[in-house]
Motif scaffolding. Sequence first.
Motif, short mmCIF file in Angstrom:
data_model
loop_
_atom_site.label_atom_id
_atom_site.label_comp_id
_atom_site.label_asym_id
_atom_site.label_seq_id
_atom_site.Cartn_x
_atom_site.Cartn_y
_atom_site.Cartn_z
N HIS A 82 -21.80 -2.07 -3.58
CA HIS A 82 -20.73 -1.34 -2.89
C HIS A 82 -20.15 -0.22 -3.76
O HIS A 82 -19.18 0.42 -3.36
CB HIS A 82 -19.60 -2.30 -2.50
N THR A 83 -20.75 0.00 -4.93
CA THR A 83 -20.18 0.94 -5.89
C THR A 83 -20.10 2.36 -5.34
O THR A 83 -19.06 3.03 -5.47
CB THR A 83 -20.99 0.93 -7.19
N GLU A 84 -21.18 2.84 -4.75
CA GLU A 84 -21.18 4.23 -4.29
C GLU A 84 -20.11 4.47 -3.22
O GLU A 84 -19.33 5.43 -3.31
CB GLU A 84 -22.55 4.62 -3.74
N ALA A 85 -20.06 3.58 -2.23
CA ALA A 85 -19.07 3.75 -1.16
C ALA A 85 -17.65 3.66 -1.71
O ALA A 85 -16.77 4.45 -1.34
CB ALA A 85 -19.30 2.71 -0.07
N VAL A 100 -11.90 5.78 -14.30
CA VAL A 100 -12.35 4.55 -13.65
C VAL A 100 -12.99 3.64 -14.69
O VAL A 100 -13.88 4.08 -15.43
CB VAL A 100 -13.38 4.85 -12.54
N VAL A 101 -12.56 2.39 -14.73
CA VAL A 101 -13.16 1.39 -15.60
C VAL A 101 -14.06 0.52 -14.73
O VAL A 101 -13.60 -0.12 -13.79
CB VAL A 101 -12.09 0.51 -16.29
N ILE A 112 -20.94 5.83 -10.60
CA ILE A 112 -19.57 6.34 -10.57
C ILE A 112 -19.52 7.74 -11.16
O ILE A 112 -18.86 8.64 -10.62
CB ILE A 112 -18.63 5.40 -11.35
N ALA A 113 -20.23 7.95 -12.26
CA ALA A 113 -20.23 9.26 -12.92
C ALA A 113 -20.78 10.35 -12.03
O ALA A 113 -20.33 11.50 -12.08
CB ALA A 113 -21.02 9.18 -14.22
N SER A 114 -21.76 10.01 -11.19
CA SER A 114 -22.35 11.01 -10.29
C SER A 114 -21.36 11.48 -9.24
O SER A 114 -21.54 12.54 -8.63
CB SER A 114 -23.60 10.44 -9.62
N ILE A 115 -20.30 10.70 -9.02
CA ILE A 115 -19.30 11.03 -8.00
C ILE A 115 -18.01 11.53 -8.63
O ILE A 115 -17.45 12.54 -8.20
CB ILE A 115 -19.02 9.78 -7.13
N ARG A 120 -14.81 10.91 -16.58
CA ARG A 120 -13.75 10.11 -15.95
C ARG A 120 -14.16 8.65 -15.78
O ARG A 120 -13.54 7.90 -15.03
CB ARG A 120 -13.38 10.71 -14.59
N VAL A 121 -15.21 8.25 -16.50
CA VAL A 121 -15.73 6.89 -16.38
C VAL A 121 -15.68 6.20 -17.74
O VAL A 121 -16.07 6.78 -18.76
CB VAL A 121 -17.18 6.88 -15.86
N ILE A 122 -15.21 4.96 -17.74
CA ILE A 122 -15.21 4.13 -18.94
C ILE A 122 -16.11 2.92 -18.68
O ILE A 122 -16.00 2.26 -17.64
CB ILE A 122 -13.79 3.67 -19.29
#
Length: 339
Positions: A82-85, A100-101, A112-115, A120-122
Amino acid sequence: MSGPIVIWGAGAIGGTLGAAFIRAGHEVIFVDNAANHVAAINANGLRIDGPIFQDTVKAKAFLPQELEGTFERVFLCVKAHHTEAASRELVKHLAPNGYVVSAQNGLNERVIASIAGESRVIGCFVNFGADYLEPGVVHYSGHGAVVVGELDGRRTDRINDIFALLHAFEPKAVLTDNIWGYLWGKLIYGALLFGTALTNDSIADVLANPGYRPVLAKLAREVGKVASARKVVPQPFDGFDPTAFAPTASAADAVRSFDEMVAHNRKSTKSHSGIWRDLAIRKRKTEVDAQILPVVEIGGSVGVPTPLTAKVVSMIHEIEDGKRPLSLANLDELARIAA
């Protein structure tokens, strides 16, 4: 960082973390897709059961479409598939200086990084035992590894802040400059968990069975070979040493690691994996396509064959579709392929 901590996905992992943050004095907002879970939290609070602590914490909870405002700190705790959605929804609420963690299983930081953008990703790795029981109730069953790190390994103010937050939850939490090593280490262990979830036996019982250790070791080595081809150095955690399944490891190394994993899992009140619960109890799709299928895809891109991993993915799909029962016979079949 200031403002409330948003927990996106208030199930086993998110509920446990959010409750701990609230107990430590932080304001938390829960976001979840399950309307009955959201309603229960708003009406009665989120109850945490289990041997670590028992408490009911109060917090606001929202469905994704109900949330308003922007926030600096978001913990993404949804199932990997469900990560992408979820990322596309939460990025609308992420402040310009927010992050975002990814407290999940798999390599979801890439998604997450692609979006949201890589900056902004940890990266985050968790291995504590927890289960969603019913609307408004989560079971926290056992301590486990909690690791956090910037994707590029840097030490920043924000990573120090997040580490302090997680260290208050788990005193043995680790701040690392090799978060990818931990994520790939969990992938190797995750492949073993998917193997145990092909049966109705507990994690410890399957890993302790000498008849199935050879095929499980070969499965883990497939993932280890892909990590090695990517020049990743997997890291150990909670009695699991991924180097025991490195391309150069011996059979004795694997035996030692299996013994240590059995000892660790015997101490937990969580006898079966969340994968097994999805298949046997909740009758829903697992994280297999988002967690270990990428190993097959990455292996193909670097010239490392992964036939056992691919077969486990196929078997899990058949169980999800009601075409294959949960049984030790599945491991027997996998062993024949390995031979």
